[in-house]
Every structure is written in C-alpha cells, then in structure tokens.
Write an enzyme that holds these catalytic residues in place. Structure first.
Site, PDB file in Angstrom:
ATOM      1  N   TYR A 129      -2.481  22.528   9.836  1.00  0.00           N
ATOM      2  CA  TYR A 129      -2.586  22.028   8.465  1.00  0.00           C
ATOM      3  C   TYR A 129      -3.905  21.304   8.239  1.00  0.00           C
ATOM      4  O   TYR A 129      -4.337  20.464   9.032  1.00  0.00           O
ATOM      5  CB  TYR A 129      -1.426  21.070   8.144  1.00  0.00           C
ATOM      6  CG  TYR A 129      -1.590  20.394   6.799  1.00  0.00           C
ATOM      7  CD1 TYR A 129      -1.392  21.122   5.622  1.00  0.00           C
ATOM      8  CD2 TYR A 129      -1.991  19.067   6.698  1.00  0.00           C
ATOM      9  CE1 TYR A 129      -1.575  20.529   4.389  1.00  0.00           C
ATOM     10  CE2 TYR A 129      -2.175  18.465   5.466  1.00  0.00           C
ATOM     11  CZ  TYR A 129      -1.969  19.204   4.314  1.00  0.00           C
ATOM     12  OH  TYR A 129      -2.171  18.614   3.096  1.00  0.00           O
TER      13      TYR A 129
ATOM     14  N   HIS B 237      -9.990  17.158  -6.201  1.00  0.00           N
ATOM     15  CA  HIS B 237      -9.179  15.951  -6.120  1.00  0.00           C
ATOM     16  C   HIS B 237      -9.856  14.739  -6.761  1.00  0.00           C
ATOM     17  O   HIS B 237      -9.229  13.675  -6.874  1.00  0.00           O
ATOM     18  CB  HIS B 237      -8.838  15.636  -4.662  1.00  0.00           C
ATOM     19  CG  HIS B 237      -7.790  16.538  -4.075  1.00  0.00           C
ATOM     20  ND1 HIS B 237      -7.770  17.907  -4.261  1.00  0.00           N
ATOM     21  CD2 HIS B 237      -6.701  16.264  -3.293  1.00  0.00           C
ATOM     22  CE1 HIS B 237      -6.742  18.433  -3.634  1.00  0.00           C
ATOM     23  NE2 HIS B 237      -6.070  17.465  -3.036  1.00  0.00           N
TER      24      HIS B 237
ATOM     25  N   ASN C 289      -7.492  11.410   2.935  1.00  0.00           N
ATOM     26  CA  ASN C 289      -6.070  11.311   3.246  1.00  0.00           C
ATOM     27  C   ASN C 289      -5.799   9.967   3.924  1.00  0.00           C
ATOM     28  O   ASN C 289      -5.613   9.878   5.126  1.00  0.00           O
ATOM     29  CB  ASN C 289      -5.686  12.478   4.153  1.00  0.00           C
ATOM     30  CG  ASN C 289      -4.221  12.853   4.051  1.00  0.00           C
ATOM     31  OD1 ASN C 289      -3.703  13.498   4.932  1.00  0.00           O
ATOM     32  ND2 ASN C 289      -3.551  12.464   2.992  1.00  0.00           N
TER      33      ASN C 289
ATOM     34  N   TYR D  86       9.398 -31.782 -11.495  1.00  0.00           N
ATOM     35  CA  TYR D  86       9.254 -30.840 -10.384  1.00  0.00           C
ATOM     36  C   TYR D  86       7.836 -30.282 -10.264  1.00  0.00           C
ATOM     37  O   TYR D  86       7.352 -30.013  -9.163  1.00  0.00           O
ATOM     38  CB  TYR D  86      10.218 -29.667 -10.556  1.00  0.00           C
ATOM     39  CG  TYR D  86      11.666 -29.996 -10.358  1.00  0.00           C
ATOM     40  CD1 TYR D  86      12.101 -31.278 -10.019  1.00  0.00           C
ATOM     41  CD2 TYR D  86      12.625 -28.997 -10.506  1.00  0.00           C
ATOM     42  CE1 TYR D  86      13.443 -31.569  -9.845  1.00  0.00           C
ATOM     43  CE2 TYR D  86      13.971 -29.273 -10.332  1.00  0.00           C
ATOM     44  CZ  TYR D  86      14.377 -30.556  -9.996  1.00  0.00           C
ATOM     45  OH  TYR D  86      15.708 -30.828  -9.821  1.00  0.00           O
TER      46      TYR D  86
ATOM     47  N   ARG E  79       6.251 -33.091  -8.295  1.00  0.00           N
ATOM     48  CA  ARG E  79       6.924 -33.478  -7.059  1.00  0.00           C
ATOM     49  C   ARG E  79       7.051 -32.313  -6.080  1.00  0.00           C
ATOM     50  O   ARG E  79       7.046 -32.509  -4.854  1.00  0.00           O
ATOM     51  CB  ARG E  79       8.312 -34.028  -7.405  1.00  0.00           C
ATOM     52  CG  ARG E  79       8.950 -34.777  -6.281  1.00  0.00           C
ATOM     53  CD  ARG E  79      10.387 -35.211  -6.526  1.00  0.00           C
ATOM     54  NE  ARG E  79      10.881 -35.169  -7.887  1.00  0.00           N
ATOM     55  CZ  ARG E  79      12.157 -34.996  -8.194  1.00  0.00           C
ATOM     56  NH1 ARG E  79      13.052 -34.809  -7.243  1.00  0.00           N
ATOM     57  NH2 ARG E  79      12.559 -34.979  -9.457  1.00  0.00           N
TER      58      ARG E  79
ATOM     59  N   PHE F   2      -0.378   8.320   5.903  1.00  0.00           N
ATOM     60  CA  PHE F   2      -1.069   8.095   4.631  1.00  0.00           C
ATOM     61  C   PHE F   2      -0.179   7.422   3.590  1.00  0.00           C
ATOM     62  O   PHE F   2      -0.641   7.029   2.518  1.00  0.00           O
ATOM     63  CB  PHE F   2      -1.542   9.429   4.046  1.00  0.00           C
ATOM     64  CG  PHE F   2      -0.449  10.476   4.026  1.00  0.00           C
ATOM     65  CD1 PHE F   2       0.617  10.388   3.149  1.00  0.00           C
ATOM     66  CD2 PHE F   2      -0.475  11.545   4.905  1.00  0.00           C
ATOM     67  CE1 PHE F   2       1.640  11.321   3.143  1.00  0.00           C
ATOM     68  CE2 PHE F   2       0.529  12.491   4.905  1.00  0.00           C
ATOM     69  CZ  PHE F   2       1.589  12.382   4.027  1.00  0.00           C
TER      70      PHE F   2
ATOM     71  N   GLU G 204       5.487  16.641  -2.075  1.00  0.00           N
ATOM     72  CA  GLU G 204       5.238  15.212  -1.882  1.00  0.00           C
ATOM     73  C   GLU G 204       6.177  14.463  -2.827  1.00  0.00           C
ATOM     74  O   GLU G 204       5.808  14.069  -3.931  1.00  0.00           O
ATOM     75  CB  GLU G 204       3.758  14.931  -2.141  1.00  0.00           C
ATOM     76  CG  GLU G 204       2.883  15.689  -1.146  1.00  0.00           C
ATOM     77  CD  GLU G 204       1.414  15.776  -1.522  1.00  0.00           C
ATOM     78  OE1 GLU G 204       1.006  15.130  -2.513  1.00  0.00           O
ATOM     79  OE2 GLU G 204       0.675  16.498  -0.832  1.00  0.00           O
TER      80      GLU G 204
END
Length: 510
Positions: A52, A82, A194, A277, A280, A326, A411
């Site tokens: 791959y 991409h 990746n 608060y 404090r 990834f 994916e």
C-alpha cells in the site's frame, strides 16, 4: 543549534526552534536507519511486491496497482490532489512547527524517505522558509492530509511560502535561497502527508501560549486580590496540602510569593470572614487548569516523537505493515481537554472583573469610572469579557466526539483533531483578552487603593502594564487598550520574569 534524532524532541527545544529560530542539526548516526528504510522501499518497487502507498492507489483506491514507471507520478499526483485546504493560513509559527515535527518523525527511519528529502526539510527550517498552509480541510485521520499536502508541495517547488517577511511562490524563494526542489519518489509523498503534524503543530503552539497565559492569570489575579482587599488566609499552605493536588498547592504558593509584603491584602475577620469563590478558589481552579496542561504536555511530547504515517517499515523491510498511527484521536482528546481547561481561566477571570467593576460588590468607584454617571469607565469592558467567555463555551464543545466517513467509507472513523486544535487556539486568544481586561481593571483598583501599598512583585507588574495602558482619567476607546494589554501579555515572558522577580531594575523581560 538543536539536534534532531526522531526520539528526543521536547517542548522546550521546540520552543527555541519555533520562536527563537534556532537552527536544527541531524547527527550522522541517524542516517543509517533512514537509508536502510529507503533501500527497503526501492527493493519493493524493483521486485514488484504489492505494498500500500508504494505501488498502489490511496484510500479506497488501495486495491488499484500502479506500474513501476508511474510511481513518481503517483506521488506528485497525490500531493497536488490532496492540497484541498481552504480558509486563512495557519500562523507562521505553526507552519514552522509543522516542518519541524514532520522532519523529526521521518528521522525515526520507519517511513522509507530519502535523505535528500529530509535534508531539504531541515534547510527550510534553517533558512526560515515556511509553507503557506490553509487551516481548514483536515479530518484528522488518515492524518492531516490536506494541510500537510500544502507543506509537501513546497518540497516539490510548488505552492507558496513565507520568506523574508513576504508571501511568494516557492520557486522564487528557492531561487533566492539557493535551494533545489526534490522529485518525490515511491512512498515519499504519502510519508509526508500521512501524519498528525498539523494538529500537533497547532497543539504545540497552543501549549506554549497556554502555559504562559496560565502563569499570567496567577499574577493578574494577585493584583485583583489587592484591588479588592482579598483575604490571604485562603492561600495558606495547610489548606492546599490538606487536599493534596500538586498544582493547586503550587498556585497557592505562587500567589503567596507574589503578594509577599503587600499592605492591601487582608486576613479573615478584618473586613469580611470569607471572599467569594472567584477570589478564594483561585488555587483550586487555576490549579485544575494546570493539571490539564500537564496532560496535554505529556501527549504532545509523545506525538512529537512518534511515527504516524502508513505503512511503516520494520526490520530493514522484512516487515512492512499497514496500520493506523495517523489517527489523531490522542491529540484530538488533548486539544478538547485544553479547550476546557483554558476556558475556565477566562470564566473565573470574568467573575473577578465583575467584582472589580460592580459597586454592589466592592467599595471602589462604580465601574472604576473617574466621574461615575458622566463617564462609564470599565462598564462595557466587562460586557466584552462576558462575550468572550460565552464564545469560549461554544468553542469548547468537543470536536473529537464527531466523525464523518470519507473515501467511500474506507476511512469510516476520523478524529477531527485539527478542528479541536484550531478551536483551542481561538479560545487561548480569547482568554488572553479576558485577562487583559482583568489587568486593566485590577490596575485601576490597585491605584485607587495606593500603589505604594502593593507587594513589590505586583507593583512591578503594575508598572509593566502601564507601559501599554495608561490610567483611566476619562472615557476613551477602550478597545485599543484591551488589544494593547493583550499584545503586552503575549510578548511577556513570565517564566523569565519569575526567575528574575527580585531584579532591582524593576523590569519585566519580554
């Protein structure tokens, strides 16, 4: 010069590279594993093994085999297709961090990238050539594909960069700097994109800024305690040791040190028995945010030295394994946690601002106005703080609980970690502005009480603040004051100040 090995990068070293622009150096012993990993990739191509990302398509196209003569074309096609990022670019320090983190990860020798590619990444850092990378478009698994593609384009001589204070075409910057692009070979394009380096780079910058903001919150809150004549007994060490949280105890100790010698703080029973608060419980709330920062730091320093691409090459190529390093879930969770921790610093700060300006809650001039009624003073500054706090509550919604399938459902679970890191950055900027408003109000209150009665440390911090924001003698456009105070806080190195707070020069180092 900072040495990079792929295993030993710390946040402190990264800070020097990102902000101080220190150069990086790759020691000779690192190259052996890198070169063996590359030989494994070359052997796969030569032997026509099916692996791959080396001789297959990507994502849903993982079953499509690619002929050897098209392997280089496959890589550049991957990067160009991409590079789908949109929106404003990441800040330049994030882009620089991205280069650093990708280089460090690839130096581990699990990715099969040639020495020439890694040397060019180092040259970009050392010559301060930073890719222009759009912020939006990453799902945070298969890594930060879109933003890292914009980074990878630069290595091929394409895309745009920031160089010598200008945005320009990469080719122009390379010509000026005397650099040559590389032709990406088998697996190299995939190895560059990746990974989680966009979300982690943004996360690293977030952490560095958040650490400074959290420390400033203690100093500003201390000045507010003086302005409101707060009760110092609530910070007694025994109270905090009784609970046992290290960070809570540290905050209480820091505030006791900051307020040492103050004639403005009070003891229980002098003016009142207990404070609200927001005064404090400063150690409990600020301390809890420091716990968040500790968690975030731990995860970042793991991820900064992690191999996060796919596939990974082991045993000199005898094992080439596809996995999912990834996936950005660890950083997505860390950034979502950081959002909550930082938002709380603004939440409690805004409540202290309210106590500084509300005449029903103090004995100061209403809204710290020099002429109440005719002049509004800090009235609308509190509105602004409330708005920023409310916006933070929206941004603090966890991005990591969302997932949208991609690549034809191959994916099918993603982290949205880059969205989490971007929103964390926005929250940190908002927190700094809320603290800037508290600083402005606290300075006014302290001046009303008497600057000469302040602790030495808060008095020094007061005069440092006055370098950016003068006293309120009449109404003016306070937006400029808020931004000036925020800018001052951003450039003030509080760690250095802490180390030198006894400096008789009375300066705070920025």
């Amino acid at each position: 010069m900072i040495e990079l090995t792929g295993h030993s990068l710390t946040i402190e070293a990264a800070r020097k590279i990102i902000y101080d622009k220190e150069a990086v150096h790759i020691p000779q012993h690192v190259w052996g594993k890198v070169e063996k990993s590359r030989k494994a990739v070359d052997a796969i191509v030569a032997q026509k093994k099916v692996v791959y990302g080396i001789n297959t398509g990507f994502g849903k196209f993982s079953d499509v085999l690619i002929d050897a003569e098209h392997v280089e074309e496959l890589q550049i096609n991957l990067i160009r297709s991409h590079a789908c990022g949109v929106g404003d670019p990441f800040p330049e320090e994030v882009s620089r961090s991205m280069l650093l983190l990708r280089l460090n990860a690839l130096l581990k020798g699990f990715s099969g990238v040639r020495k020439e590619v890694l040397e060019l990444l180092a040259e970009l850092l050392n010559k301060r050539i930073h890719p222009v990378v759009p912020q939006q478009g990453s799902l945070g698994a298969s890594g930060d594909l879109a933003p890292l593609s914009h980074m990878a384009l630069v290595l091929a001589g394409e895309g745009e960069v920031l160089y010598q204070g200008k945005q320009m075409e990469t080719a122009e910057a390379f010509h000026t700097a005397g650099l040559e692009p590389v032709t990406l070979q088998a697996k190299e394009g995939l190895a560059l994109i990746n990974g989680t380096q966009a979300m982690t780079a943004m996360g690293l910058v977030n952490y560095i800024e958040a650490e400074s903001v959290a420390l400033q919150a203690d100093y500003i809150a201390s000045m507010t305690l003086e302005g409101l004549r707060g009760i110092i007994d609530a910070f007694d060490e025994d109270i905090h040791l009784a609970r046992g949280y290290k960070e809570q105890t540290e905050v209480a100790e820091r505030i006791r040190g900051i307020l040492n010698g103050s004639y403005l703080v009070t003891h229980q029973g002098e003016l009142r028995v207990q404070d609200a608060y927001s005064l404090r419980c400063i150690p409990q709330v600020h301390g809890a945010s420091l716990q968040v920062l500790s968690y975030v730091k731990e995860k970042l320093e793991i991820e900064m030295n992690a191999a996060t691409d796919n596939p990974l090459i082991f045993d000199e190529g005898r094992k080439v394994l596809s996995g999912g390093n990834f996936h950005g879930q660890p950083i997505a969770f860390a950034m979502d946690f950081l959002k909550v921790g930082m938002a709380e610093l603004a939440n409690i700060s805004e409540r202290r601002i309210e106590r500084l300006v509300n005449p029903q809650l103090n004995d100061l001039p209403p809204f710290l106005s020099p002429m109440p009624g005719l002049q509004s003073g800090a009235m609308i500054m509190q509105y602004c703080a409330a708005s920023l706090v409310s916006e933070n509550k929206t941004l603090a919604h966890p991005a990591s609980v969302d997932s949208i399938p991609s690549s034809a459902n191959q994916e099918d679970h993603v982290s949205m970690g880059t969205i989490a890191s971007r929103h964390a950055h926005q929250i940190i900027q908002n927190v700094r502005r809320v603290l800037a408003i508290e600083l402005i109000c606290a300075m006014e209150a302290a001046a009303y009480r008497g600057i000469e009665k302040m602790a030495d440390t808060t008095r020094r911090f007061y005069f440092h603040g006055r370098n950016a924001v003068p006293a309120i003698t009449k109404d003016r456009v306070f937006s400029k004051d808020i931004e000036a105070a925020a800018a001052l806080l951003k450039k003030t190195n509080m760690k250095r100040f802490e180390k030198n707070h006894n400096d008789t020069k009375g300066e705070i180092v920025s």
